[in-house]
Scaffold this active site. Structure first.
Site, PDB file in Angstrom:
ATOM      1  N   ASP A   1       0.852  -1.179   0.000  1.00  0.00           N
ATOM      2  CA  ASP A   1       0.000   0.000   0.000  1.00  0.00           C
ATOM      3  C   ASP A   1       0.891   1.234   0.000  1.00  0.00           C
ATOM      4  O   ASP A   1       1.998   1.209   0.563  1.00  0.00           O
ATOM      5  CB  ASP A   1      -0.950   0.024   1.202  1.00  0.00           C
ATOM      6  CG  ASP A   1      -2.074   1.036   0.961  1.00  0.00           C
ATOM      7  OD1 ASP A   1      -2.972   0.730   0.159  1.00  0.00           O
ATOM      8  OD2 ASP A   1      -2.032   2.136   1.550  1.00  0.00           O
TER       9      ASP A   1
ATOM     10  N   HIS B   1      -4.871  11.246   3.408  1.00  0.00           N
ATOM     11  CA  HIS B   1      -3.881  10.718   4.360  1.00  0.00           C
ATOM     12  C   HIS B   1      -3.418  11.686   5.439  1.00  0.00           C
ATOM     13  O   HIS B   1      -2.865  11.253   6.450  1.00  0.00           O
ATOM     14  CB  HIS B   1      -2.666  10.137   3.629  1.00  0.00           C
ATOM     15  CG  HIS B   1      -2.019  11.069   2.658  1.00  0.00           C
ATOM     16  ND1 HIS B   1      -1.467  12.267   2.993  1.00  0.00           N
ATOM     17  CD2 HIS B   1      -1.845  10.929   1.320  1.00  0.00           C
ATOM     18  CE1 HIS B   1      -0.958  12.844   1.930  1.00  0.00           C
ATOM     19  NE2 HIS B   1      -1.183  12.061   0.893  1.00  0.00           N
TER      20      HIS B   1
ATOM     21  N   HIS C   1      -6.089   7.911   6.040  1.00  0.00           N
ATOM     22  CA  HIS C   1      -5.452   6.673   5.586  1.00  0.00           C
ATOM     23  C   HIS C   1      -3.973   6.698   5.922  1.00  0.00           C
ATOM     24  O   HIS C   1      -3.338   7.739   5.923  1.00  0.00           O
ATOM     25  CB  HIS C   1      -5.607   6.520   4.065  1.00  0.00           C
ATOM     26  CG  HIS C   1      -6.957   6.086   3.659  1.00  0.00           C
ATOM     27  ND1 HIS C   1      -7.235   4.798   3.290  1.00  0.00           N
ATOM     28  CD2 HIS C   1      -8.124   6.760   3.571  1.00  0.00           C
ATOM     29  CE1 HIS C   1      -8.513   4.697   2.984  1.00  0.00           C
ATOM     30  NE2 HIS C   1      -9.078   5.881   3.150  1.00  0.00           N
TER      31      HIS C   1
END
Length: 172
Positions: free
Chosen positions: A7, A55, A146
């Site tokens: 990821d 994020h 995230h």
């Protein structure tokens, strides 16, 4: 052969102009995490507003981090001869290949896209990581933002559940 859960978090959504700022790799053998690599990178560029909303990583946080080129050999060795597992694999793989292209290297591997699998398993439903985690009764990230590391852990758990259901996993 081992699986590598991948990821990334990036400066934006366009791999042609944006860069990886966080990467998480989890090496899976016999359904257990054997090791991991988790790094942040200083890319010396602005983070798009859209990416920041996802994020929450600030450019200032990355200032003292090293560049991708410092770790490229370690990452390549880690990935080599294994199968990448990623959710929306094309996104992460395009960014990873671009990072290698910038330093004049190539990286090749086989990949499994769990988003494609999920769309076949759960037709017409939301299939992002959080939705899959909830549907599969996996504790998901309690934070709003995230993180490549948190998302890779969630994806690991999703992937193990997919494999346990003996669903045919296509490697491309």
């Amino acid at each position: 052969m081992k699986y590598i859960i991948l990821d990334t978090e990036t400066t934006g959504l366009n791999y042609k102009k944006d860069r990886i700022i966080e990467i998480s790799l989890l090496k899976i053998k016999k359904n257990f995490i054997k090791s991991s690599i988790h790094k942040f990178f200083n890319v010396k560029r602005k983070i798009s507003r859209e990416a920041f909303k996802v994020h929450g990583i600030k450019k200032n946080f990355l200032k003292k981090k090293k560049e991708f080129k410092v770790y490229y050999k370690k990452i390549k060795k880690y990935i080599n001869n294994n199968i990448i597992v990623s959710h929306n694999a094309k996104f992460d793989i395009n960014f990873l290949k671009k990072e290698y292209k910038i330093i004049g290297e190539n990286i090749n591997f086989k990949a499994i896209d769990t988003l494609k699998i999920a769309r076949k398993m759960f037709v017409g439903k939301r299939n992002n990581l959080e939705s899959l985690g909830k549907r599969m009764k996996i504790k998901t990230n309690i934070f709003k933002k995230h993180s490549a590391y948190d998302d890779s852990l969630l994806l690991y758990n999703i992937f193990i559940k997919i494999k346990s259901r003996q669903i045919k996993v296509r490697v491309s």
